[in-house]
Scaffold this motif. Structure first.
Motif, PDB file in Angstrom:
ATOM      1  N   GLU A   3       0.387  -1.424   0.656  1.00 61.51           N
ATOM      2  CA  GLU A   3      -0.125   0.225  -0.103  1.00 61.51           C
ATOM      3  C   GLU A   3       0.707   1.583   0.040  1.00 61.51           C
ATOM      4  N   TYR A   4       1.755   1.486   0.612  1.00 60.99           N
ATOM      5  CA  TYR A   4       2.626   2.390   0.559  1.00 60.99           C
ATOM      6  C   TYR A   4       3.248   2.616  -0.665  1.00 60.99           C
ATOM      7  N   ILE A   5       3.351   1.364  -1.082  1.00 57.00           N
ATOM      8  CA  ILE A   5       3.967   2.192  -2.922  1.00 57.00           C
ATOM      9  C   ILE A   5       3.202   2.262  -3.824  1.00 57.00           C
ATOM     10  N   GLU A   6       2.420   2.038  -3.759  1.00 59.61           N
ATOM     11  CA  GLU A   6       1.019   2.429  -3.918  1.00 59.61           C
ATOM     12  C   GLU A   6       0.593   3.938  -3.539  1.00 59.61           C
ATOM     13  N   GLU A   7       0.270   4.633  -2.812  1.00 59.73           N
ATOM     14  CA  GLU A   7       0.363   5.932  -2.603  1.00 59.73           C
ATOM     15  C   GLU A   7       2.076   6.566  -2.653  1.00 59.73           C
ATOM     16  N   ARG A   8       2.570   6.234  -2.840  1.00 62.80           N
ATOM     17  CA  ARG A   8       3.815   7.528  -2.485  1.00 62.80           C
ATOM     18  C   ARG A   8       4.094   7.076  -4.412  1.00 62.80           C
ATOM     19  N   ALA A   9       3.345   5.718  -5.736  1.00 62.14           N
ATOM     20  CA  ALA A   9       3.846   6.258  -6.282  1.00 62.14           C
ATOM     21  C   ALA A   9       2.335   7.442  -6.726  1.00 62.14           C
ATOM     22  N   ILE A  10       0.763   7.590  -6.690  1.00 61.27           N
ATOM     23  CA  ILE A  10       0.541   8.547  -6.669  1.00 61.27           C
ATOM     24  C   ILE A  10       0.966   9.719  -6.640  1.00 61.27           C
ATOM     25  N   GLU A  11       1.079  10.289  -5.419  1.00 57.06           N
ATOM     26  CA  GLU A  11       2.468  11.025  -4.685  1.00 57.06           C
ATOM     27  C   GLU A  11       2.967  11.746  -5.659  1.00 57.06           C
ATOM     28  N   ILE A  12       4.146  10.737  -6.386  1.00 54.98           N
ATOM     29  CA  ILE A  12       5.474  10.987  -7.033  1.00 54.98           C
ATOM     30  C   ILE A  12       4.375  11.881  -8.839  1.00 54.98           C
ATOM     31  N   ALA A  13       3.499  10.294  -9.010  1.00 59.95           N
ATOM     32  CA  ALA A  13       2.690  11.111 -10.815  1.00 59.95           C
ATOM     33  C   ALA A  13       2.037  12.315 -10.029  1.00 59.95           C
ATOM     34  N   ASN A  14       1.139  13.386  -9.441  1.00 57.31           N
ATOM     35  CA  ASN A  14       0.591  14.633  -8.660  1.00 57.31           C
ATOM     36  C   ASN A  14       1.647  15.245  -9.101  1.00 57.31           C
ATOM     37  N   TYR A  15       2.589  15.100  -8.113  1.00 58.24           N
ATOM     38  CA  TYR A  15       3.983  16.334  -8.202  1.00 58.24           C
ATOM     39  C   TYR A  15       4.312  16.362 -10.347  1.00 58.24           C
TER      40      TYR A  15
END
Length: 47
Positions: A3-15
């Protein structure tokens, strides 16, 4: 995927989208490698 990787991926993509940031800039911002950024924002991370 963890789950933390998925959350990080979303944050990175948004950034990247919001800041029009490069992979290098994004890696520095999140404290991860350029490879990690690339993997997180490609479908490889979701397999």
């Amino acid at each position: 995927m963890k789950e933390y990787i998925e959350e990080r991926a979303i944050e990175i993509a948004n950034y990247i989208i919001e800041e029009k940031a490069t992979v290098r800039q994004t890696a520095k911002k999140f404290g991860v490698s350029k490879s990690t950024v690339h993997i997180d924002v490609t479908k490889e991370a979701f397999l």
